[in-house]
Design a protein around this motif. Structure first.
Motif, PDB file in Angstrom:
ATOM      1  N   GLN A 189     -19.691 -15.719  26.891  1.00 46.80           N
ATOM      2  CA  GLN A 189     -20.494 -15.922  25.679  1.00 46.80           C
ATOM      3  C   GLN A 189     -21.475 -14.772  25.481  1.00 46.80           C
ATOM      4  O   GLN A 189     -22.051 -14.266  26.450  1.00 46.80           O
ATOM      5  CB  GLN A 189     -21.329 -17.179  25.879  1.00 46.80           C
ATOM      6  CG  GLN A 189     -20.732 -18.420  25.315  1.00 46.80           C
ATOM      7  CD  GLN A 189     -21.786 -19.508  25.269  1.00 46.80           C
ATOM      8  OE1 GLN A 189     -22.884 -19.352  25.791  1.00 46.80           O
ATOM      9  NE2 GLN A 189     -21.445 -20.608  24.641  1.00 46.80           N
ATOM     10  N   GLY A 190     -21.657 -14.410  24.233  1.00 48.57           N
ATOM     11  CA  GLY A 190     -22.553 -13.301  23.921  1.00 48.57           C
ATOM     12  C   GLY A 190     -23.950 -13.483  24.489  1.00 48.57           C
ATOM     13  O   GLY A 190     -24.527 -12.564  25.073  1.00 48.57           O
ATOM     14  N   GLN A 191     -24.479 -14.675  24.327  1.00 50.11           N
ATOM     15  CA  GLN A 191     -25.856 -14.905  24.800  1.00 50.11           C
ATOM     16  C   GLN A 191     -25.976 -14.746  26.306  1.00 50.11           C
ATOM     17  O   GLN A 191     -27.003 -14.325  26.822  1.00 50.11           O
ATOM     18  CB  GLN A 191     -26.313 -16.303  24.408  1.00 50.11           C
ATOM     19  CG  GLN A 191     -26.541 -16.427  22.934  1.00 50.11           C
ATOM     20  CD  GLN A 191     -27.180 -17.750  22.564  1.00 50.11           C
ATOM     21  OE1 GLN A 191     -27.855 -18.369  23.375  1.00 50.11           O
ATOM     22  NE2 GLN A 191     -26.959 -18.188  21.348  1.00 50.11           N
ATOM     23  N   ASP A 275     -23.015  -3.621  16.596  1.00 48.34           N
ATOM     24  CA  ASP A 275     -21.910  -4.357  17.244  1.00 48.34           C
ATOM     25  C   ASP A 275     -22.417  -5.118  18.467  1.00 48.34           C
ATOM     26  O   ASP A 275     -22.043  -6.268  18.692  1.00 48.34           O
ATOM     27  CB  ASP A 275     -20.812  -3.383  17.723  1.00 48.34           C
ATOM     28  CG  ASP A 275     -20.060  -2.769  16.548  1.00 48.34           C
ATOM     29  OD1 ASP A 275     -20.198  -3.290  15.421  1.00 48.34           O
ATOM     30  OD2 ASP A 275     -19.354  -1.756  16.762  1.00 48.34           O
ATOM     31  N   GLU A 278     -24.400  -8.096  17.453  1.00 48.30           N
ATOM     32  CA  GLU A 278     -23.525  -9.152  16.923  1.00 48.30           C
ATOM     33  C   GLU A 278     -22.861  -9.899  18.071  1.00 48.30           C
ATOM     34  O   GLU A 278     -22.781 -11.109  18.078  1.00 48.30           O
ATOM     35  CB  GLU A 278     -22.462  -8.558  16.004  1.00 48.30           C
ATOM     36  CG  GLU A 278     -22.917  -8.609  14.551  1.00 48.30           C
ATOM     37  CD  GLU A 278     -21.996  -7.836  13.631  1.00 48.30           C
ATOM     38  OE1 GLU A 278     -20.803  -7.693  13.952  1.00 48.30           O
ATOM     39  OE2 GLU A 278     -22.501  -7.369  12.595  1.00 48.30           O
ATOM     40  N   ARG A 279     -22.443  -9.116  19.040  1.00 43.54           N
ATOM     41  CA  ARG A 279     -21.788  -9.712  20.215  1.00 43.54           C
ATOM     42  C   ARG A 279     -22.763 -10.645  20.958  1.00 43.54           C
ATOM     43  O   ARG A 279     -22.373 -11.682  21.460  1.00 43.54           O
ATOM     44  CB  ARG A 279     -21.318  -8.568  21.131  1.00 43.54           C
ATOM     45  CG  ARG A 279     -20.936  -8.954  22.541  1.00 43.54           C
ATOM     46  CD  ARG A 279     -19.498  -9.437  22.617  1.00 43.54           C
ATOM     47  NE  ARG A 279     -19.029  -9.580  23.977  1.00 43.54           N
ATOM     48  CZ  ARG A 279     -18.954 -10.743  24.618  1.00 43.54           C
ATOM     49  NH1 ARG A 279     -19.326 -11.852  24.023  1.00 43.54           N
ATOM     50  NH2 ARG A 279     -18.496 -10.800  25.863  1.00 43.54           N
ATOM     51  N   PHE A 280     -24.036 -10.293  21.000  1.00 40.50           N
ATOM     52  CA  PHE A 280     -25.009 -11.093  21.753  1.00 40.50           C
ATOM     53  C   PHE A 280     -25.263 -12.468  21.124  1.00 40.50           C
ATOM     54  O   PHE A 280     -25.754 -13.374  21.802  1.00 40.50           O
ATOM     55  CB  PHE A 280     -26.346 -10.349  21.875  1.00 40.50           C
ATOM     56  CG  PHE A 280     -26.348  -9.252  22.908  1.00 40.50           C
ATOM     57  CD1 PHE A 280     -25.371  -9.196  23.895  1.00 40.50           C
ATOM     58  CD2 PHE A 280     -27.353  -8.282  22.909  1.00 40.50           C
ATOM     59  CE1 PHE A 280     -25.388  -8.191  24.857  1.00 40.50           C
ATOM     60  CE2 PHE A 280     -27.376  -7.275  23.864  1.00 40.50           C
ATOM     61  CZ  PHE A 280     -26.389  -7.226  24.840  1.00 40.50           C
ATOM     62  N   GLN A 281     -24.964 -12.611  19.854  1.00 41.00           N
ATOM     63  CA  GLN A 281     -25.135 -13.905  19.172  1.00 41.00           C
ATOM     64  C   GLN A 281     -26.492 -14.547  19.429  1.00 41.00           C
ATOM     65  O   GLN A 281     -26.575 -15.743  19.763  1.00 41.00           O
ATOM     66  CB  GLN A 281     -24.051 -14.876  19.635  1.00 41.00           C
ATOM     67  CG  GLN A 281     -22.683 -14.528  19.088  1.00 41.00           C
ATOM     68  CD  GLN A 281     -21.647 -15.516  19.591  1.00 41.00           C
ATOM     69  OE1 GLN A 281     -21.471 -15.677  20.798  1.00 41.00           O
ATOM     70  NE2 GLN A 281     -20.992 -16.188  18.678  1.00 41.00           N
ATOM     71  N   LEU A 282     -27.527 -13.761  19.282  1.00 40.92           N
ATOM     72  CA  LEU A 282     -28.867 -14.333  19.462  1.00 40.92           C
ATOM     73  C   LEU A 282     -29.261 -15.070  18.184  1.00 40.92           C
ATOM     74  O   LEU A 282     -28.604 -14.907  17.152  1.00 40.92           O
ATOM     75  CB  LEU A 282     -29.871 -13.209  19.733  1.00 40.92           C
ATOM     76  CG  LEU A 282     -29.514 -12.323  20.916  1.00 40.92           C
ATOM     77  CD1 LEU A 282     -30.515 -11.198  21.062  1.00 40.92           C
ATOM     78  CD2 LEU A 282     -29.485 -13.152  22.195  1.00 40.92           C
ATOM     79  N   ASP A 283     -30.333 -15.843  18.242  1.00 38.95           N
ATOM     80  CA  ASP A 283     -30.720 -16.509  16.996  1.00 38.95           C
ATOM     81  C   ASP A 283     -31.267 -15.448  16.032  1.00 38.95           C
ATOM     82  O   ASP A 283     -31.534 -14.304  16.420  1.00 38.95           O
ATOM     83  CB  ASP A 283     -31.721 -17.646  17.252  1.00 38.95           C
ATOM     84  CG  ASP A 283     -33.025 -17.156  17.828  1.00 38.95           C
ATOM     85  OD1 ASP A 283     -33.513 -16.104  17.367  1.00 38.95           O
ATOM     86  OD2 ASP A 283     -33.553 -17.795  18.754  1.00 38.95           O
ATOM     87  N   GLU A 284     -31.436 -15.878  14.795  1.00 38.89           N
ATOM     88  CA  GLU A 284     -31.757 -14.918  13.744  1.00 38.89           C
ATOM     89  C   GLU A 284     -33.024 -14.120  14.070  1.00 38.89           C
ATOM     90  O   GLU A 284     -33.076 -12.905  13.911  1.00 38.89           O
ATOM     91  CB  GLU A 284     -31.973 -15.710  12.455  1.00 38.89           C
ATOM     92  CG  GLU A 284     -31.532 -15.011  11.213  1.00 38.89           C
ATOM     93  CD  GLU A 284     -31.671 -15.948  10.024  1.00 38.89           C
ATOM     94  OE1 GLU A 284     -32.327 -15.556   9.063  1.00 38.89           O
ATOM     95  OE2 GLU A 284     -31.154 -17.091  10.090  1.00 38.89           O
ATOM     96  N   THR A 287     -32.408 -11.633  16.917  1.00 45.86           N
ATOM     97  CA  THR A 287     -31.543 -10.536  16.467  1.00 45.86           C
ATOM     98  C   THR A 287     -32.360  -9.539  15.656  1.00 45.86           C
ATOM     99  O   THR A 287     -32.288  -8.324  15.874  1.00 45.86           O
ATOM    100  CB  THR A 287     -30.389 -11.074  15.600  1.00 45.86           C
ATOM    101  OG1 THR A 287     -29.706 -12.063  16.342  1.00 45.86           O
ATOM    102  CG2 THR A 287     -29.421  -9.979  15.220  1.00 45.86           C
TER     103      THR A 287
END
Ligand code: ATP
Length: 404
Positions: A189-191, A275, A278-284, A287
């Protein structure tokens, strides 16, 4: 008294994981993890009630955290294998539940437990040779599929190896390389990727950890263009120098990982950083915070390198737009020409305020009032540049400006 309460409720409780490892290493660890055979939420609620603390329960994962009024936290997890599968009759079977729980952990040194129930309080459970590995300074997985089950353990292995100055055991090393060749990291997972990189960059010896990531070819899983070369290492050295200076001057620790991440990513194209985020998928919010920082560092560097020399006020305006860790990253990357200005900015200029205020402008009947903040900023700039350092000269300065 976790043990006493466990006895009362008829549960078994164990201290597990990192804290057990650190007790054996005689290191401090404030993260207390307790495994309950039974129901961790129920246990945590009773425990919190008795101690005037608060319990936050995660029903789905059967976990809970107890938070004391002073902020101290204790994590409770329900033993992963259900208690009732193992009726508490034969002592061999009795330990099967915790043994199973420990077997699902990452490395032998993290897979030990200490019994907390009164009767056997303090007994160490070490089913997988954790103590031996602590002695031999070895990071060792518990079974051959460990990295396949969870490739993020490779990053954890790097973190612990560097923190304790341990080796990756030979078998584990082979499994590690195999996992890298199998490209399993896409699955992580990104996170998780973000957190593991954050933890690595929070380690004192993070440079060594990055070198180890290079050795095992792990950097590419963050981005194919990510490099650690001599130049980057020198940049990290400059960063640590400025961080040491900052700590010493202000007795304050800036968020280290952001500054270090900004330096690590500083040579990547903006699209590459995008990129990665985006991969890390943190919250808004996170990010935005991170992308702002990395972007500012890049832009700022380009601009400073182009400009070379500038008045202190211009430098201050520029630096004060950035959060401290990003400003420190820029300071490290920009080189010696700005060293004095950087230090002056942090110790003096960022605190400068005009000695006059809106009331003075009102008294001078300056119009329109919407211009006041601009006028006061101009006064601040002039003060930073040493043009008007007292109230009288600032009043004169602002009167002249208003006339213009
Ligand atoms: P630190 O001192 O950095 O907090 P820690 O060992 O306490 O290290 P945590 O990430 O807090 O690390 O994890 C607590 C425990 O949970 C570990 O000691 C390990 O037993 C287990 N654990 C954590 N992550 C994993 C994982 N990815 N796979 C298996 N077990 C894990």
């Amino acid at each position: 008294d976790v043990g006493a309460m466990a006895d009362e409720l008829g549960f078994k409780c164990y201290l597990v994981g990192g804290v057990v490892r650190d007790i054996l290493l005689r290191k401090t660890n404030e993260d207390i993890d307790i495994v309950v055979e039974g129901s961790a939420p129920e246990f945590a609620k009773s425990f919190a009630d008795r101690h005037g603390a608060r319990a936050a329960v995660h029903a789905k994962f059967k976990t809970a955290v107890v938070i004391f009024p002073d902020g101290f936290r204790v994590d409770f997890a329900t033993s992963r294998t259900e208690y009732y599968h193992f009726p508490a009759s034969a002592p061999m079977v009795e330990d099967a539940s915790i043994k199973n729980d420990l077997f699902r952990r990452d490395f032998s040194i993290n897979a030990m437990a200490v019994k907390l129930n009164k009767r056997e309080f303090g007994t160490l459970l070490d089913f997988f040779g954790g103590q031996r590995d602590l002695q031999d300074k070895k990071i060792r997985v518990l079974h051959s599929l460990s990295f396949v089950d969870d490739p993020s353990r490779a990053l954890r292995a790097v973190r612990f190896a560097v923190r304790f100055d341990f080796m990756i055991g030979p078998h584990t090393d082979r499994l590690f390389r195999h996992a890298v060749n199998l490209d399993l990291f896409e699955r992580v997972q990104g996170q998780r990727m973000f957190l593991e990189l954050k933890y690595i960059l929070s380690e004192k010896n993070y440079k060594k950890a990055l070198r180890m990531m290079r050795k095992y070819d792990l950097l590419k899983f963050f981005h194919k263009d990510l490099r650690l070369d001599e130049r980057k290492e020198a940049q990290f050295d400059s960063l640590e120098m400025i961080l040491d200076w900052y700590r010493f001057q202000f007795d304050e620790e800036p968020e280290l990982y952001i500054a270090r991440m900004a330096v690590l990513f500083s040579d990547l194209e903006k699209s590459a950083v995008k990129d990665i985020l985006e991969r890390f998928q943190l919250d808004e919010h996170k990010t935005l915070e991170h992308s702002e920082c990395f972007k500012q560092v890049k832009d700022s560097l380009a601009w400073l390198k182009r400009s070379k020399k500038m008045p202190n006020s211009v430098f201050t305006r520029h630096m004060s737009r950035m959060a401290t860790p990003c400003a420190l990253a820029v300071s490290a990357l920009v080189g010696e020409i700005f060293e004095k200005q950087v230090k002056d900015y942090f110790s003096v200029y960022r605190y400068v305020k005009p000695d006059i205020g809106g009331n003075d402008l009102l008294a001078m009947k300056i119009e329109p009032k919407t211009e006041y903040s601009n006028l006061l900023s101009a006064v601040k700039d002039a003060k930073i540049d040493g043009k008007c350092t007292d109230r009288e000269s600032q009043l004169r300065f602002v009167a002249e400006l208003a006339l213009k």
